[in-house]
Design a protein around this motif. Structure first.
Motif, PDB file in Angstrom:
ATOM      1  N   GLN A 125     -15.337   2.152  -0.396  1.00 38.98           N
ATOM      2  CA  GLN A 125     -14.228   2.246   0.547  1.00 38.98           C
ATOM      3  C   GLN A 125     -14.498   3.401   1.506  1.00 38.98           C
ATOM      4  OE1 GLN A 125     -10.318   3.140  -1.032  1.00 38.98           O
ATOM      5  NE2 GLN A 125      -9.328   2.482   0.842  1.00 38.98           N
ATOM      6  N   TYR A 126     -14.771   3.073   2.755  1.00 37.31           N
ATOM      7  CA  TYR A 126     -14.886   4.060   3.831  1.00 37.31           C
ATOM      8  C   TYR A 126     -13.571   4.015   4.600  1.00 37.31           C
ATOM      9  CZ  TYR A 126     -20.002   4.127   3.237  1.00 37.31           C
ATOM     10  OH  TYR A 126     -21.275   4.262   2.753  1.00 37.31           O
ATOM     11  N   MET A 127     -12.936   5.141   4.763  1.00 39.44           N
ATOM     12  CA  MET A 127     -11.656   5.177   5.463  1.00 39.44           C
ATOM     13  C   MET A 127     -11.860   5.097   6.974  1.00 39.44           C
ATOM     14  SD  MET A 127      -9.555   5.209   3.033  1.00 39.44           S
ATOM     15  CE  MET A 127      -8.062   5.419   3.997  1.00 39.44           C
ATOM     16  N   ASP A 128     -10.950   4.364   7.643  1.00 38.17           N
ATOM     17  CA  ASP A 128     -10.970   4.310   9.106  1.00 38.17           C
ATOM     18  C   ASP A 128     -10.406   5.600   9.687  1.00 38.17           C
ATOM     19  OD1 ASP A 128     -12.046   1.730   9.203  1.00 38.17           O
ATOM     20  OD2 ASP A 128     -10.060   0.822   9.019  1.00 38.17           O
ATOM     21  N   GLU A 129      -9.344   6.122   9.063  1.00 36.96           N
ATOM     22  CA  GLU A 129      -8.722   7.384   9.478  1.00 36.96           C
ATOM     23  C   GLU A 129      -8.875   8.363   8.323  1.00 36.96           C
ATOM     24  OE1 GLU A 129      -7.118  10.641  10.600  1.00 36.96           O
ATOM     25  OE2 GLU A 129      -7.227   9.073  12.142  1.00 36.96           O
ATOM     26  N   MET A 130      -9.543   9.481   8.565  1.00 33.37           N
ATOM     27  CA  MET A 130      -9.904  10.420   7.492  1.00 33.37           C
ATOM     28  C   MET A 130      -8.711  11.120   6.850  1.00 33.37           C
ATOM     29  SD  MET A 130     -13.021   9.872   7.346  1.00 33.37           S
ATOM     30  CE  MET A 130     -13.509   8.538   8.412  1.00 33.37           C
ATOM     31  N   MET A 150     -14.214   2.173  15.047  1.00 30.72           N
ATOM     32  CA  MET A 150     -14.778   3.524  14.986  1.00 30.72           C
ATOM     33  C   MET A 150     -13.868   4.396  14.134  1.00 30.72           C
ATOM     34  SD  MET A 150     -15.962   6.140  17.953  1.00 30.72           S
ATOM     35  CE  MET A 150     -17.683   5.963  17.593  1.00 30.72           C
ATOM     36  N   PRO A 151     -14.444   5.176  13.215  1.00 33.11           N
ATOM     37  CA  PRO A 151     -13.617   6.048  12.373  1.00 33.11           C
ATOM     38  C   PRO A 151     -12.983   7.176  13.191  1.00 33.11           C
ATOM     39  CG  PRO A 151     -15.953   6.379  11.909  1.00 33.11           C
ATOM     40  CD  PRO A 151     -15.856   5.254  12.886  1.00 33.11           C
ATOM     41  N   THR A 152     -11.852   7.664  12.692  1.00 30.72           N
ATOM     42  CA  THR A 152     -11.142   8.741  13.375  1.00 30.72           C
ATOM     43  C   THR A 152     -10.757   9.846  12.399  1.00 30.72           C
ATOM     44  OG1 THR A 152      -9.015   7.619  13.065  1.00 30.72           O
ATOM     45  CG2 THR A 152     -10.178   7.199  15.149  1.00 30.72           C
ATOM     46  N   PHE A 153     -10.523  11.022  12.959  1.00 28.36           N
ATOM     47  CA  PHE A 153      -9.994  12.167  12.222  1.00 28.36           C
ATOM     48  C   PHE A 153      -8.821  12.678  13.035  1.00 28.36           C
ATOM     49  CE2 PHE A 153      -9.519  16.344  10.535  1.00 28.36           C
ATOM     50  CZ  PHE A 153     -10.027  16.300   9.251  1.00 28.36           C
ATOM     51  N   LYS A 154      -7.616  12.517  12.501  1.00 25.12           N
ATOM     52  CA  LYS A 154      -6.377  12.860  13.213  1.00 25.12           C
ATOM     53  C   LYS A 154      -6.317  12.145  14.558  1.00 25.12           C
ATOM     54  CE  LYS A 154      -5.575  17.214  10.902  1.00 25.12           C
ATOM     55  NZ  LYS A 154      -5.327  18.653  11.039  1.00 25.12           N
ATOM     56  N   GLY A 155      -6.746  10.881  14.549  1.00 27.17           N
ATOM     57  CA  GLY A 155      -6.669  10.055  15.740  1.00 27.17           C
ATOM     58  C   GLY A 155      -7.820  10.213  16.710  1.00 27.17           C
ATOM     59  N   ASN A 156      -8.690  11.177  16.495  1.00 31.32           N
ATOM     60  CA  ASN A 156      -9.828  11.397  17.385  1.00 31.32           C
ATOM     61  C   ASN A 156     -11.069  10.712  16.821  1.00 31.32           C
ATOM     62  OD1 ASN A 156      -8.456  13.221  19.231  1.00 31.32           O
ATOM     63  ND2 ASN A 156      -8.465  14.666  17.525  1.00 31.32           N
ATOM     64  N   ARG A 175     -25.228  22.541   1.205  1.00 36.72           N
ATOM     65  CA  ARG A 175     -26.565  23.095   1.429  1.00 36.72           C
ATOM     66  C   ARG A 175     -27.462  22.150   2.224  1.00 36.72           C
ATOM     67  NH1 ARG A 175     -30.043  24.589  -3.666  1.00 36.72           N
ATOM     68  NH2 ARG A 175     -30.082  22.327  -3.725  1.00 36.72           N
ATOM     69  N   ASP A 176     -27.658  20.939   1.719  1.00 36.06           N
ATOM     70  CA  ASP A 176     -28.629  20.021   2.332  1.00 36.06           C
ATOM     71  C   ASP A 176     -28.021  18.773   2.949  1.00 36.06           C
ATOM     72  OD1 ASP A 176     -30.719  21.664   1.428  1.00 36.06           O
ATOM     73  OD2 ASP A 176     -30.758  20.641  -0.507  1.00 36.06           O
ATOM     74  N   LEU A 177     -26.733  18.539   2.742  1.00 39.62           N
ATOM     75  CA  LEU A 177     -26.081  17.304   3.186  1.00 39.62           C
ATOM     76  C   LEU A 177     -26.774  16.073   2.596  1.00 39.62           C
ATOM     77  CD1 LEU A 177     -25.511  18.250   6.936  1.00 39.62           C
ATOM     78  CD2 LEU A 177     -23.827  18.338   5.074  1.00 39.62           C
ATOM     79  N   SER A 178     -27.338  16.240   1.419  1.00 42.07           N
ATOM     80  CA  SER A 178     -28.086  15.172   0.747  1.00 42.07           C
ATOM     81  C   SER A 178     -27.199  13.969   0.454  1.00 42.07           C
ATOM     82  CB  SER A 178     -28.698  15.723  -0.547  1.00 42.07           C
ATOM     83  OG  SER A 178     -29.272  14.710  -1.315  1.00 42.07           O
ATOM     84  N   PHE A 179     -26.022  14.214  -0.118  1.00 43.21           N
ATOM     85  CA  PHE A 179     -25.095  13.125  -0.416  1.00 43.21           C
ATOM     86  C   PHE A 179     -24.626  12.474   0.879  1.00 43.21           C
ATOM     87  CE2 PHE A 179     -21.045  11.133  -1.017  1.00 43.21           C
ATOM     88  CZ  PHE A 179     -21.229  10.410  -2.175  1.00 43.21           C
ATOM     89  N   ALA A 180     -24.212  13.297   1.833  1.00 40.34           N
ATOM     90  CA  ALA A 180     -23.664  12.790   3.101  1.00 40.34           C
ATOM     91  C   ALA A 180     -24.624  11.838   3.794  1.00 40.34           C
ATOM     92  CB  ALA A 180     -23.331  13.959   4.023  1.00 40.34           C
ATOM     93  N   LYS A 181     -25.883  12.204   3.846  1.00 39.94           N
ATOM     94  CA  LYS A 181     -26.868  11.371   4.528  1.00 39.94           C
ATOM     95  C   LYS A 181     -27.172  10.108   3.727  1.00 39.94           C
ATOM     96  CE  LYS A 181     -28.876  15.348   6.841  1.00 39.94           C
ATOM     97  NZ  LYS A 181     -29.988  16.308   6.837  1.00 39.94           N
ATOM     98  N   ALA A 182     -27.238  10.238   2.396  1.00 38.32           N
ATOM     99  CA  ALA A 182     -27.571   9.089   1.545  1.00 38.32           C
ATOM    100  C   ALA A 182     -26.461   8.037   1.526  1.00 38.32           C
ATOM    101  CB  ALA A 182     -27.875   9.561   0.121  1.00 38.32           C
ATOM    102  N   TYR A 183     -25.200   8.453   1.722  1.00 36.08           N
ATOM    103  CA  TYR A 183     -24.064   7.537   1.639  1.00 36.08           C
ATOM    104  C   TYR A 183     -23.390   7.279   2.988  1.00 36.08           C
ATOM    105  CZ  TYR A 183     -24.483   7.426  -3.394  1.00 36.08           C
ATOM    106  OH  TYR A 183     -24.954   7.213  -4.666  1.00 36.08           O
ATOM    107  N   GLY A 184     -23.916   7.872   4.055  1.00 37.86           N
ATOM    108  CA  GLY A 184     -23.374   7.614   5.389  1.00 37.86           C
ATOM    109  C   GLY A 184     -22.004   8.200   5.639  1.00 37.86           C
ATOM    110  N   VAL A 185     -21.751   9.404   5.117  1.00 41.21           N
ATOM    111  CA  VAL A 185     -20.415   9.987   5.227  1.00 41.21           C
ATOM    112  C   VAL A 185     -20.368  11.334   5.960  1.00 41.21           C
ATOM    113  CG1 VAL A 185     -19.507   8.759   3.218  1.00 41.21           C
ATOM    114  CG2 VAL A 185     -20.559  11.013   2.914  1.00 41.21           C
ATOM    115  N   LEU A 186     -21.419  11.679   6.684  1.00 45.09           N
ATOM    116  CA  LEU A 186     -21.410  12.949   7.405  1.00 45.09           C
ATOM    117  C   LEU A 186     -20.676  12.781   8.727  1.00 45.09           C
ATOM    118  CD1 LEU A 186     -22.236  15.882   7.774  1.00 45.09           C
ATOM    119  CD2 LEU A 186     -24.393  15.060   8.768  1.00 45.09           C
ATOM    120  N   ILE A 187     -19.576  13.507   8.908  1.00 45.79           N
ATOM    121  CA  ILE A 187     -18.860  13.524  10.184  1.00 45.79           C
ATOM    122  C   ILE A 187     -19.606  14.499  11.084  1.00 45.79           C
ATOM    123  CG2 ILE A 187     -16.694  13.992  11.388  1.00 45.79           C
ATOM    124  CD1 ILE A 187     -15.231  13.464   8.732  1.00 45.79           C
TER     125      ILE A 187
END
Length: 162
Positions: free
Chosen positions: A140-145, A1-7, A105-117
């Motif tokens: 490359q998707y990071m495990d820790e942001m 599971m990905p984390t942000f500052k360990g969370n 605005r639309d989170l278009s990129f985030a949704k298309a590439y699976g990167v919306l936190i």
């Protein structure tokens, strides 16, 4: 599971993988112009960052733009920062050739590439290389942001892409 500052964080959207046709998206330039993937012909290195105003994101943006500029193609930096903040950063950093794109605005990129936190409405640190035929050549998707991406591997993939 990905984390942000360990969370633990939840990523939303559709993750892409090597060999996929790169999904299209609609984002804004610092001049508030709407652009899509096809607005940038040729190969592309897409550097995705949570916020341009953090040390790791600043370093990632500088590194890719300094090292990739001699490799042909286009380097795009995508975040959910407002276009005004991106323009201010570019001006303050002295990097006028950086292509920063806002997905706020639309989170278009985030949704298309699976990167919306989901928990933060920020984009997950990641890198994509897309060749001139629109095929994803590197992911490359990071495990820790808050960790740095693998610059060498991403730049090698970008250099080898046609």
């Amino acid at each position: 599971m990905p984390t942000f500052k360990g969370n633990n964080v939840t990523l939303q959207g559709n993750p892409v993988k090597v060999g996929d046709q790169a999904p299209d998206f609609r984002v804004l330039t610092t001049a508030l112009e709407e652009v899509t993937l096809s607005s940038y012909p040729g190969k592309k290195l897409i550097s995705v960052i949570p916020s341009i105003d953090t040390g790791v994101c600043d370093a990632q943006t500088r590194e890719f733009n300094e090292k990739a500029s001699s490799l042909g193609g286009t380097v795009l930096t995508v975040s959910n920062d407002l276009p005004f903040a991106q323009r201010r950063w570019c001006s303050a950093s002295g990097l006028d050739n950086v292509v920063t794109l806002s997905d706020h605005r639309d989170l278009s990129f985030a949704k298309a590439y699976g990167v919306l936190i989901e928990e933060m409405r920020l984009l997950a640190r990641s890198v994509f290389v897309v060749d001139s035929n629109g095929v994803v050549q590197y992911v490359q998707y990071m495990d820790e942001m808050t960790d740095e991406v693998d610059f060498a591997a991403a730049l090698e993939a970008f250099e080898q892409a046609n």
